[in-house]
Design a protein around this motif. Structure first.
Motif, mmCIF file in Angstrom:
data_model
loop_
_atom_site.group_PDB
_atom_site.id
_atom_site.type_symbol
_atom_site.label_atom_id
_atom_site.label_comp_id
_atom_site.label_asym_id
_atom_site.label_seq_id
_atom_site.Cartn_x
_atom_site.Cartn_y
_atom_site.Cartn_z
ATOM 1 N N ALA A 1 0.831 -1.215 0.000
ATOM 2 C CA ALA A 1 0.000 0.000 0.000
ATOM 3 C C ALA A 1 0.863 1.262 0.000
ATOM 4 C CB ALA A 1 -0.943 -0.007 1.195
ATOM 5 N N ASP A 2 1.982 1.242 0.715
ATOM 6 C CA ASP A 2 2.902 2.389 0.714
ATOM 7 C C ASP A 2 3.446 2.636 -0.689
ATOM 8 O OD1 ASP A 2 2.747 2.844 3.523
ATOM 9 O OD2 ASP A 2 4.327 1.364 3.886
ATOM 10 N N TYR A 3 3.898 1.553 -1.336
ATOM 11 C CA TYR A 3 4.416 1.673 -2.697
ATOM 12 C C TYR A 3 3.337 2.172 -3.658
ATOM 13 C CZ TYR A 3 8.851 -0.767 -1.769
ATOM 14 O OH TYR A 3 10.091 -1.115 -1.313
ATOM 15 N N GLN A 4 2.135 1.641 -3.503
ATOM 16 C CA GLN A 4 1.029 2.035 -4.387
ATOM 17 C C GLN A 4 0.695 3.518 -4.216
ATOM 18 O OE1 GLN A 4 -1.732 -1.002 -3.074
ATOM 19 N NE2 GLN A 4 -1.352 -2.252 -4.895
ATOM 20 N N GLN A 5 0.693 4.002 -2.986
ATOM 21 C CA GLN A 5 0.397 5.415 -2.741
ATOM 22 C C GLN A 5 1.478 6.309 -3.335
ATOM 23 O OE1 GLN A 5 -2.513 6.776 -1.349
ATOM 24 N NE2 GLN A 5 -1.579 8.578 -2.277
ATOM 25 N N ALA A 6 2.733 5.908 -3.172
ATOM 26 C CA ALA A 6 3.833 6.694 -3.738
ATOM 27 C C ALA A 6 3.753 6.710 -5.264
ATOM 28 C CB ALA A 6 5.179 6.126 -3.291
ATOM 29 N N ALA A 7 3.460 5.562 -5.857
ATOM 30 C CA ALA A 7 3.332 5.489 -7.317
ATOM 31 C C ALA A 7 2.182 6.381 -7.788
ATOM 32 C CB ALA A 7 3.106 4.045 -7.755
ATOM 33 N N LYS A 8 1.109 6.391 -7.050
ATOM 34 C CA LYS A 8 -0.028 7.259 -7.390
ATOM 35 C C LYS A 8 0.374 8.734 -7.273
ATOM 36 C CE LYS A 8 -4.775 8.289 -6.022
ATOM 37 N NZ LYS A 8 -5.845 8.013 -5.054
ATOM 38 N N ASN A 9 1.054 9.085 -6.190
ATOM 39 C CA ASN A 9 1.489 10.470 -5.977
ATOM 40 C C ASN A 9 2.417 10.957 -7.085
ATOM 41 O OD1 ASN A 9 0.065 10.441 -3.588
ATOM 42 N ND2 ASN A 9 1.867 10.279 -2.278
ATOM 43 N N THR B 1 14.240 2.076 -4.895
ATOM 44 C CA THR B 1 14.492 1.584 -3.533
ATOM 45 C C THR B 1 15.630 0.563 -3.529
ATOM 46 O OG1 THR B 1 12.152 1.882 -3.010
ATOM 47 C CG2 THR B 1 13.412 0.521 -1.511
ATOM 48 N N GLU B 2 15.560 -0.382 -4.449
ATOM 49 C CA GLU B 2 16.585 -1.431 -4.482
ATOM 50 C C GLU B 2 17.958 -0.872 -4.842
ATOM 51 O OE1 GLU B 2 16.031 -5.571 -5.948
ATOM 52 O OE2 GLU B 2 17.383 -4.885 -7.545
ATOM 53 N N GLU C 1 8.031 7.025 6.225
ATOM 54 C CA GLU C 1 8.417 8.436 6.302
ATOM 55 C C GLU C 1 9.537 8.734 5.302
ATOM 56 O OE1 GLU C 1 7.725 12.187 7.541
ATOM 57 O OE2 GLU C 1 6.669 10.494 8.395
ATOM 58 N N GLN C 2 10.464 7.809 5.147
ATOM 59 C CA GLN C 2 11.524 7.975 4.148
ATOM 60 C C GLN C 2 10.924 8.062 2.742
ATOM 61 O OE1 GLN C 2 14.272 4.719 4.792
ATOM 62 N NE2 GLN C 2 14.739 5.397 6.880
ATOM 63 N N LEU C 3 9.915 7.255 2.474
ATOM 64 C CA LEU C 3 9.226 7.279 1.186
ATOM 65 C C LEU C 3 8.504 8.610 0.970
ATOM 66 C CD1 LEU C 3 8.347 5.824 -1.415
ATOM 67 C CD2 LEU C 3 6.493 4.788 -0.083
ATOM 68 N N ASN C 4 7.880 9.127 2.004
ATOM 69 C CA ASN C 4 7.212 10.440 1.899
ATOM 70 C C ASN C 4 8.214 11.537 1.562
ATOM 71 O OD1 ASN C 4 4.672 9.396 2.500
ATOM 72 N ND2 ASN C 4 4.894 9.771 4.691
ATOM 73 N N LEU C 5 9.363 11.520 2.217
ATOM 74 C CA LEU C 5 10.397 12.517 1.951
ATOM 75 C C LEU C 5 10.906 12.389 0.513
ATOM 76 C CD1 LEU C 5 12.315 12.327 5.349
ATOM 77 C CD2 LEU C 5 10.812 14.167 4.577
ATOM 78 N N PHE C 6 11.057 11.167 0.044
ATOM 79 C CA PHE C 6 11.470 10.913 -1.337
ATOM 80 C C PHE C 6 10.451 11.491 -2.323
ATOM 81 C CE2 PHE C 6 10.974 8.021 -5.032
ATOM 82 C CZ PHE C 6 12.185 8.240 -5.659
ATOM 83 N N CYS C 7 9.182 11.238 -2.099
ATOM 84 C CA CYS C 7 8.139 11.755 -2.996
ATOM 85 C C CYS C 7 8.163 13.286 -3.033
ATOM 86 C CB CYS C 7 6.765 11.247 -2.581
ATOM 87 S SG CYS C 7 6.511 9.496 -2.933
ATOM 88 N N ASN C 8 8.337 13.913 -1.877
ATOM 89 C CA ASN C 8 8.451 15.375 -1.833
ATOM 90 C C ASN C 8 9.640 15.855 -2.662
ATOM 91 O OD1 ASN C 8 6.272 15.529 -0.078
ATOM 92 N ND2 ASN C 8 7.531 15.789 1.743
ATOM 93 N N LEU C 9 10.778 15.195 -2.494
ATOM 94 C CA LEU C 9 11.989 15.565 -3.212
ATOM 95 C C LEU C 9 11.794 15.432 -4.721
ATOM 96 C CD1 LEU C 9 15.061 16.323 -2.933
ATOM 97 C CD2 LEU C 9 15.494 13.870 -3.048
ATOM 98 N N ILE C 10 11.262 14.308 -5.152
ATOM 99 C CA ILE C 10 11.063 14.052 -6.587
ATOM 100 C C ILE C 10 10.119 15.090 -7.185
ATOM 101 C CG2 ILE C 10 10.097 12.417 -8.264
ATOM 102 C CD1 ILE C 10 12.942 11.751 -7.076
ATOM 103 N N THR C 11 9.062 15.402 -6.465
ATOM 104 C CA THR C 11 8.109 16.413 -6.935
ATOM 105 C C THR C 11 8.775 17.785 -7.012
ATOM 106 O OG1 THR C 11 6.265 15.164 -6.009
ATOM 107 C CG2 THR C 11 5.878 17.494 -6.475
#
Length: 188
Positions: A8-16, A28-29, A135-145
């Motif tokens: 679900a975390d991955y899916q939300q990030a992909a959606k964002n 990630t890998e 939280e690391q994923l959220n920070l990544f999404c912010n950075l990418i955006t």
């Protein structure tokens, strides 16, 4: 112990980021081997001596040549534990520079990028990186955006993404090739 990412975390990030789960998993890998934390609960890091050199204007090159030198060296530090040793030594000399010169978490985001991750301070960035992989994923999404790299991810422009995300020496570490291969693995 901080929790691992869920589907679900991955899916939300992909959606964002309007991309595929396989893309997020590939980054990630490649960046961290898919682990945001060590078994002892410490965040996965990579200390960058050439960046510590830059942030301290070479002040420690002569006295601490193992933690401060001018050019990136492939294969150095030798791993996460070595990075922690170097980071601990560097932060005793200059905490701010050590934090700025260290990449943190699943996505190996440099401390110097804290504003683009949506944090109000470097301390907030470190605290949030230490909470969880989500939280690391959220920070990544912010950075990418904020960097406008979502298009590169969506269009699988691995070399352009790697150049912007990992810096001009990305080919030295073959980040573009690794991203392409990881994406193929996760999308099949």
């Amino acid at each position: 112990m901080p929790t691992s990412l869920t589907l679900a975390d991955y899916q939300q990030a992909a959606k964002n980021l309007r991309t595929e789960v396989a893309v997020i998993k590939a980054v990630t890998e490649v960046e961290s081997g898919g682990q945001g934390f060590l078994p002892n609960g410490r965040v996965v890091i990579r200390f960058e001596p050439h960046l510590f050199h830059r942030y301290t204007q070479g002040q420690f090159d002569a006295s601490h040549p193992q933690i401060s030198f001018k050019n990136l060296r492939a294969g150095y530090p030798t791993g996460v534990l070595h990075s922690w040793q170097l980071y601990d030594e560097a932060k005793a000399l200059n905490l701010q520079a050590a934090r700025m010169a260290t990449s943190f978490g699943l996505f190996q985001i440099l401390g110097s990028n804290w504003p683009d991750c949506g944090c109000k301070s470097l301390s907030e960035f470190i605290t949030r990186m230490s909470r969880s992989e989500a939280e690391q994923l959220n920070l990544f999404c912010n950075l990418i955006t904020n960097w406008g790299l979502d298009d590169e991810l969506r269009e699988h422009q691995w070399a352009r993404f790697a150049r912007m995300y990992n810096g001009k020496d990305f080919k030295l570490m073959k980040y573009d090739i690794k991203l392409s291969n990881a994406y193929k693995k996760f999308s099949s």
